[in-house]
Scaffold this motif. Structure first.
Motif, mmCIF file in Angstrom:
data_model
loop_
_atom_site.group_PDB
_atom_site.id
_atom_site.type_symbol
_atom_site.label_atom_id
_atom_site.label_comp_id
_atom_site.label_asym_id
_atom_site.label_seq_id
_atom_site.Cartn_x
_atom_site.Cartn_y
_atom_site.Cartn_z
ATOM 1 N N GLU A 31 13.606 0.648 -12.210
ATOM 2 C CA GLU A 31 14.149 0.475 -10.858
ATOM 3 C C GLU A 31 14.300 1.848 -10.195
ATOM 4 O O GLU A 31 13.946 2.044 -9.024
ATOM 5 C CB GLU A 31 15.507 -0.228 -10.953
ATOM 6 N N GLY A 32 14.798 2.823 -10.987
ATOM 7 C CA GLY A 32 14.965 4.197 -10.491
ATOM 8 C C GLY A 32 13.623 4.780 -10.064
ATOM 9 O O GLY A 32 13.532 5.447 -9.023
ATOM 10 N N ASP A 33 12.588 4.520 -10.829
ATOM 11 C CA ASP A 33 11.250 5.022 -10.477
ATOM 12 C C ASP A 33 10.733 4.389 -9.182
ATOM 13 O O ASP A 33 10.027 5.038 -8.419
ATOM 14 C CB ASP A 33 10.263 4.763 -11.619
ATOM 15 N N HIS A 34 11.088 3.142 -8.949
ATOM 16 C CA HIS A 34 10.723 2.520 -7.663
ATOM 17 C C HIS A 34 11.428 3.269 -6.526
ATOM 18 O O HIS A 34 10.810 3.619 -5.532
ATOM 19 C CB HIS A 34 11.184 1.055 -7.612
ATOM 20 N N LEU A 35 12.732 3.472 -6.711
ATOM 21 C CA LEU A 35 13.546 4.028 -5.624
ATOM 22 C C LEU A 35 13.213 5.490 -5.346
ATOM 23 O O LEU A 35 13.239 5.937 -4.199
ATOM 24 C CB LEU A 35 15.045 3.885 -5.962
ATOM 25 N N ALA A 36 12.869 6.233 -6.408
ATOM 26 C CA ALA A 36 12.644 7.673 -6.244
ATOM 27 C C ALA A 36 11.224 7.972 -5.755
ATOM 28 O O ALA A 36 10.969 9.006 -5.134
ATOM 29 C CB ALA A 36 12.893 8.378 -7.577
ATOM 30 N N GLY A 37 10.289 7.090 -6.034
ATOM 31 C CA GLY A 37 8.885 7.393 -5.720
ATOM 32 C C GLY A 37 8.302 8.320 -6.774
ATOM 33 O O GLY A 37 8.994 8.730 -7.722
ATOM 34 N N GLY A 38 7.013 8.618 -6.623
ATOM 35 C CA GLY A 38 6.371 9.527 -7.582
ATOM 36 C C GLY A 38 5.692 8.811 -8.729
ATOM 37 O O GLY A 38 4.986 9.421 -9.522
ATOM 38 N N VAL A 39 5.910 7.507 -8.850
ATOM 39 C CA VAL A 39 5.226 6.737 -9.898
ATOM 40 C C VAL A 39 4.415 5.638 -9.197
ATOM 41 O O VAL A 39 4.959 4.914 -8.360
ATOM 42 C CB VAL A 39 6.246 6.101 -10.875
ATOM 43 N N GLY A 40 3.140 5.538 -9.519
ATOM 44 C CA GLY A 40 2.265 4.573 -8.836
ATOM 45 C C GLY A 40 2.409 3.166 -9.401
ATOM 46 O O GLY A 40 2.918 2.977 -10.510
ATOM 47 N N TYR A 41 1.944 2.182 -8.640
ATOM 48 C CA TYR A 41 2.019 0.795 -9.096
ATOM 49 C C TYR A 41 1.240 0.582 -10.400
ATOM 50 O O TYR A 41 1.640 -0.209 -11.243
ATOM 51 C CB TYR A 41 1.494 -0.152 -8.013
ATOM 52 N N GLY A 42 0.144 1.312 -10.564
ATOM 53 C CA GLY A 42 -0.652 1.167 -11.788
ATOM 54 C C GLY A 42 0.190 1.474 -13.017
ATOM 55 O O GLY A 42 0.179 0.724 -14.008
ATOM 56 N N ASP A 43 0.961 2.570 -12.958
ATOM 57 C CA ASP A 43 1.816 2.940 -14.100
ATOM 58 C C ASP A 43 2.925 1.911 -14.319
ATOM 59 O O ASP A 43 3.248 1.565 -15.456
ATOM 60 C CB ASP A 43 2.451 4.318 -13.869
ATOM 61 N N SER B 162 0.816 -1.220 0.000
ATOM 62 C CA SER B 162 0.000 0.000 0.000
ATOM 63 C C SER B 162 0.850 1.270 0.000
ATOM 64 O O SER B 162 0.392 2.327 0.432
ATOM 65 C CB SER B 162 -0.946 -0.025 1.192
ATOM 66 N N THR B 163 2.089 1.170 -0.502
ATOM 67 C CA THR B 163 2.942 2.372 -0.584
ATOM 68 C C THR B 163 2.237 3.434 -1.436
ATOM 69 O O THR B 163 1.805 3.140 -2.549
ATOM 70 C CB THR B 163 4.299 2.023 -1.257
ATOM 71 N N PRO B 164 2.114 4.679 -0.913
ATOM 72 C CA PRO B 164 1.455 5.719 -1.728
ATOM 73 C C PRO B 164 2.274 6.096 -2.967
ATOM 74 O O PRO B 164 3.496 5.858 -2.987
ATOM 75 C CB PRO B 164 1.349 6.921 -0.783
ATOM 76 N N VAL B 165 1.609 6.707 -3.949
ATOM 77 C CA VAL B 165 2.256 7.041 -5.227
ATOM 78 C C VAL B 165 3.574 7.789 -5.018
ATOM 79 O O VAL B 165 4.602 7.447 -5.613
ATOM 80 C CB VAL B 165 1.303 7.899 -6.103
ATOM 81 N N GLU B 166 3.570 8.819 -4.160
ATOM 82 C CA GLU B 166 4.762 9.682 -3.987
ATOM 83 C C GLU B 166 5.944 8.925 -3.374
ATOM 84 O O GLU B 166 7.095 9.287 -3.608
ATOM 85 C CB GLU B 166 4.517 10.887 -3.061
ATOM 86 N N ALA B 167 5.672 7.910 -2.559
ATOM 87 C CA ALA B 167 6.750 7.296 -1.763
ATOM 88 C C ALA B 167 7.591 6.320 -2.583
ATOM 89 O O ALA B 167 7.107 5.727 -3.553
ATOM 90 C CB ALA B 167 6.121 6.565 -0.584
ATOM 91 N N PRO B 168 8.885 6.148 -2.176
ATOM 92 C CA PRO B 168 9.730 5.118 -2.804
ATOM 93 C C PRO B 168 9.120 3.730 -2.582
ATOM 94 O O PRO B 168 8.463 3.496 -1.572
ATOM 95 C CB PRO B 168 11.054 5.227 -2.043
#
Ligand code: TYM
Length: 319
Positions: free
Chosen positions: A249-261, A218-224
């Motif tokens: 991998e970078g998008d996972h680590l940085a956050g800001g991208v949701g699981y849907g994307d 349930s990590t929110p979109v903004e969070a890594p």
């Protein structure tokens, strides 16, 4: 170098089969004399519907050819078209210790899941040893789950050689570290019995549904987002270029991208990866006799390779 592998016609081919065995098998066609077969005799241990077995064998042949088996380079055949393999299995079984088979995970797992403990299921590794030894195979590309079967094959070959002189070569498994255990939709090993597979030739809608249904935290979109044990990354790694994988991998680590994307990118990655195979499959479908021709020719070439080995074995054991 003689390369050999087999695959059971027990259901739809999935990404585990593809990356664990088929892709290495296709690559190895360049490196030696390759023999690939449909293990229909092995499938008899679990499939009891003759029409289904016949249909599965044919579909598997089409799919494997679509994935890049080149019949002008490789011998592609049905296991049951070389009946002497069952004769060799018998000869091997006469030196195979019961304890060796009792230790095999495959038999223990299947019976634990409620399958009846038939002799065929128990002796499965002996027939597999015969498959490998009857073609004087050097290298056997497989996923990690077949490692123990390769060890049994070598043990049986050594037993025969100790008893009757140098009859067999000792084959080696070719297990690639990065694809030895392809994960399924739930992160466990991809396997039909775990109901977590992605078929190679999944329809677009079905593939999308499966990928979008992957369970995430349930990590929110903004969070890594965690990268360790990420099913999305584990699957994306198989189909993406190094750069695309690093970007995700970078998008996972940085956050800001949701699981849907992230899942949409994974879906596109898988869908595009298999586009050439889908196109080739359509071509094969448009020429139904092609598969029959390939398998008939494969049977002749496989028997021609097995015959001298069987003569050697019969002579060695006194038949
Ligand atoms: P089978 O039909 O179960 O699977 C075919 C191949 O797919 C690989 N595989 C995987 N690899 C990585 N990750 C996964 N999740 C995954 N799932 C499946 C398997 O390791 C296998 O290489 N006993 C064999 C068929 C066989 C055979 C042989 C193989 C019969 N005789 C002789 C080699 C040589 C089997 O059941 O594979």
């Amino acid at each position: 170098m003689r390369i050999l592998s087999g695959i059971q016609p027990t259901g739809t081919l999935h990404l585990g089969n593809y990356f664990g065995m088929m892709r290495p098998a296709v690559e190895l066609q360049e490196r030696g004399d390759a023999f690939y077969f449909i293990a229909d005799l092995h499938a008899l241990t679990t499939v009891r519907d003759p029409a289904a077995l016949r249909a599965n064998s044919r579909e598997l042949a089409i799919d494997f050819l679509a994935c890049g088996i080149d019949p002008s380079r490789s011998v592609f055949f049905r296991q049951s078209d070389v009946p002497s393999v069952t004769e060799l299995a018998w000869i091997l079984s006469t030196v195979t210790p019961m304890g060796l088979l009792e230790r095999c995970h495959g038999f223990k797992d299947k019976t634990a899941r409620g399958m009846a403990a038939s002799h065929g299921l128990f002796a499965y590794p002996v027939l597999m040893a015969a498959d490998i030894l009857i073609y004087d195979s050097d290298l056997v590309p497989v996923g990690r789950d077949q490692k123990q079967h390769l060890e049994v094959t070598r043990d049986i070959a050594v037993k025969i050689n100790e008893t009757y002189g140098e009859v067999f070569k000792l084959p080696k498994p070719d297990i690639r570290d990065d694809t030895a255990i392809v994960p399924g939709l739930d992160g466990a090993k991809m396997s039909k019995s775990y109901h977590n597979t992605i078929a190679i030739f999944e329809s677009e809608a079905a593939l999308k549904k499966k990928i979008m249904g992957i369970k995430t935290d349930s990590t929110p979109v903004e969070a890594p987002k965690p990268v360790e044990d990420s099913v999305i990354l584990g699957l994306y790694r198989l189909v993406a270029s190094e750069a695309d994988f690093r970007a995700m991998e970078g998008d996972h680590l940085a956050g800001g991208v949701g699981y849907g994307d992230l899942k949409k990118r994974l879906f596109s990655g898988i869908w595009e990866y298999f586009a050439p195979q889908r196109a080739r499959r359509e071509e094969i479908f448009s020429d139904p006799e092609f598969v029959d021709r390939v398998l008939a020719e494969g049977a002749v070439r496989a028997r021609a390779a097995a015959d001298p080995v069987m003569s050697r074995v019969r002579a060695a054991v006194g038949l």
